[in-house]
Scaffold this motif. Sequence first.
Motif, PDB file in Angstrom:
ATOM      1  N   PHE A 242       0.654  -0.509   0.599  1.00  0.00           N
ATOM      2  CA  PHE A 242      -0.093   0.087  -0.355  1.00  0.00           C
ATOM      3  C   PHE A 242       0.875   1.633  -0.167  1.00  0.00           C
ATOM      4  CE2 PHE A 242      -2.720   2.596   2.270  1.00  0.00           C
ATOM      5  CZ  PHE A 242      -4.147   3.497   1.088  1.00  0.00           C
ATOM      6  N   GLN A 243       1.817   1.398   0.487  1.00  0.00           N
ATOM      7  CA  GLN A 243       2.785   2.898   1.119  1.00  0.00           C
ATOM      8  C   GLN A 243       3.883   2.243  -0.131  1.00  0.00           C
ATOM      9  OE1 GLN A 243       3.344   4.141   4.510  1.00  0.00           O
ATOM     10  NE2 GLN A 243       1.821   3.516   5.448  1.00  0.00           N
ATOM     11  N   ASN A 244       3.824   1.054  -0.332  1.00  0.00           N
ATOM     12  CA  ASN A 244       4.848   0.532  -1.898  1.00  0.00           C
ATOM     13  C   ASN A 244       6.289   0.887  -1.025  1.00  0.00           C
ATOM     14  OD1 ASN A 244       5.768  -0.051  -4.092  1.00  0.00           O
ATOM     15  ND2 ASN A 244       5.951   1.795  -4.409  1.00  0.00           N
ATOM     16  N   CYS A 245       6.421   0.603   0.055  1.00  0.00           N
ATOM     17  CA  CYS A 245       8.071   0.418   0.737  1.00  0.00           C
ATOM     18  C   CYS A 245       8.096  -0.593   1.878  1.00  0.00           C
ATOM     19  CB  CYS A 245       8.133   2.178   1.630  1.00  0.00           C
ATOM     20  SG  CYS A 245       6.733   2.147   3.259  1.00  0.00           S
ATOM     21  N   MET A 246       9.935  -1.085   2.266  1.00  0.00           N
ATOM     22  CA  MET A 246       9.803  -1.991   3.360  1.00  0.00           C
ATOM     23  C   MET A 246       9.604  -1.624   4.770  1.00  0.00           C
ATOM     24  SD  MET A 246      11.025  -4.277   0.881  1.00  0.00           S
ATOM     25  CE  MET A 246      11.859  -5.204   2.644  1.00  0.00           C
ATOM     26  N   MET A 247       9.781  -2.326   5.390  1.00  0.00           N
ATOM     27  CA  MET A 247       9.058  -1.630   7.076  1.00  0.00           C
ATOM     28  C   MET A 247       9.371  -3.003   7.667  1.00  0.00           C
ATOM     29  SD  MET A 247       4.807  -1.464   7.388  1.00  0.00           S
ATOM     30  CE  MET A 247       4.774   0.081   6.662  1.00  0.00           C
ATOM     31  N   ALA A 248       9.179  -2.612   9.292  1.00  0.00           N
ATOM     32  CA  ALA A 248       9.902  -3.742  10.302  1.00  0.00           C
ATOM     33  C   ALA A 248       8.351  -3.485  10.844  1.00  0.00           C
ATOM     34  CB  ALA A 248      10.732  -3.469  10.692  1.00  0.00           C
ATOM     35  N   THR A 249       7.871  -4.457  11.242  1.00  0.00           N
ATOM     36  CA  THR A 249       7.289  -5.158  12.685  1.00  0.00           C
ATOM     37  C   THR A 249       7.587  -6.042  13.531  1.00  0.00           C
ATOM     38  OG1 THR A 249       5.589  -5.636  10.824  1.00  0.00           O
ATOM     39  CG2 THR A 249       4.721  -6.752  12.436  1.00  0.00           C
ATOM     40  N   VAL A 250       6.493  -5.717  14.749  1.00  0.00           N
ATOM     41  CA  VAL A 250       7.752  -6.175  16.128  1.00  0.00           C
ATOM     42  C   VAL A 250       6.612  -7.448  16.517  1.00  0.00           C
ATOM     43  CG1 VAL A 250       7.629  -6.215  18.630  1.00  0.00           C
ATOM     44  CG2 VAL A 250       8.463  -4.106  17.377  1.00  0.00           C
TER      45      VAL A 250
END
Length: 472
Positions: A242-250
Amino acid sequence: MSGSFASKTFTALSDLHPNMANLKIIGIVIGKTDVKGFPDRKSDIGSERYTLSFTVRDSPAHFVNIASWGSEDYIRSLSDSFRVGECLIIENPLVQRKEMEREEKFRPATPSNCKLLLSETHSIVKVCSSYEVDTKLLSLIHLPVKESHDYYSLGDIVANGQNLHGKIINVLAAVRSVGEPKYFTTSDRRKGQRCEVKLYDETESSFTMICWDSESILLAQSWTPRETVIFASDIRISFDRFQNCMMATVISKTIITANPDTPEANILLNFVRENTETSAPDDEIDSYLKESINLNTIVDVYTVKQLKAKALKKEGKADPFYGILYAYISTLNIDDETTKVVRNRCLGCSYIVNEASSACTTCNKDCSEFQSVFLSFDMLVDLTDHTGTLHSCSLTGSVAEETLDCTVNEFLAMTDEQKTALKWQFLLERSKIYLKFVLSHKAKGGFRITVLSCKLADPIEASRNLSGQRNT
């Protein structure tokens, strides 16, 4: 241990083996998950058993997972009795051999081949005052559970891109901002929460980390932006379409060490301190970055005329103000070839990239390298009600995607006729619009106006609020 705790009265975690009895251990809590309820197959239909898991450490090399099962009252009161960073004395736990694969799929990986179980009837858990405990034990909270050099920089994650999707890795980064927790109810009526933390380091100036459980959200709320460095062990990396980027999740395996006492963290902390004064102002990109403000806290309704009057009164004051407007979008140039509706933004800092040079002037990255830009809506709209018009309001990023109900890629695939049809859906309908006003010398009229949410309004609600009586 200090005078009140003679070390011989406690069993060291390194000495644990299955079926030991009458145990007494002491340790600092380094990780903790939320209370969870499960249907109890052994009891009446509809009854639930509850569980709590946490991780305790008593030396640099030794830490162990502890679980407790029981009634809702017992488990919730046990969970409420201590937090991450507190020291516990635990008496009469049951020691069991760890089923390695099953145990470590959802819990932190530990060096011990044992796990501990707490029983409601036999085990005792006591929180010790930090004054009673040896400082060596307290200092373990600043020691990562993985090797201090075993981590990815945020730049590494972005450079690897979707190759890291779904992988569980370690990350060392500084905290840029901590969003307000947002609460929601799922379709099956379970209550949930979400908190967005922005991270940064020498290689990336903004990277998203998401916390979904109340324990990690509570921990995140204690961090000071631009002063706290974190080492996140076993955090999941994913590509957010959706935001077209890499992200981290706890996740439940993650253990986060705040302000780690390691050479690598000290280098990053020095970088943070040196760059606090010179870093880019957040208010210039918050129109792109999804606002951390909870929209439920914005309740004041205005007309355009009232908003303009309030903006004049606020002239010279830097703090933003917020409001709700029931209005039409009167200008929405999404079908005009001469107007740029979609732009490239830097994946590192979210600023618009100079398309001629492919360079990000904010974090000095050459965006032609790797896949370090992403497409984002970036448009200016006019908002009109019966009292006047607000010109050049910023509608960008995911707020624009939610407003238009399409992603950037779906929009780019549309024909001109489809874009025109989409535009007229808004020009003819009154919307409920949440706005943020920020003092800006660059903006026309002295204020930058950002759309935080724009959805078609309920006609009855709109007519009731049209005169803006609810504002203060």
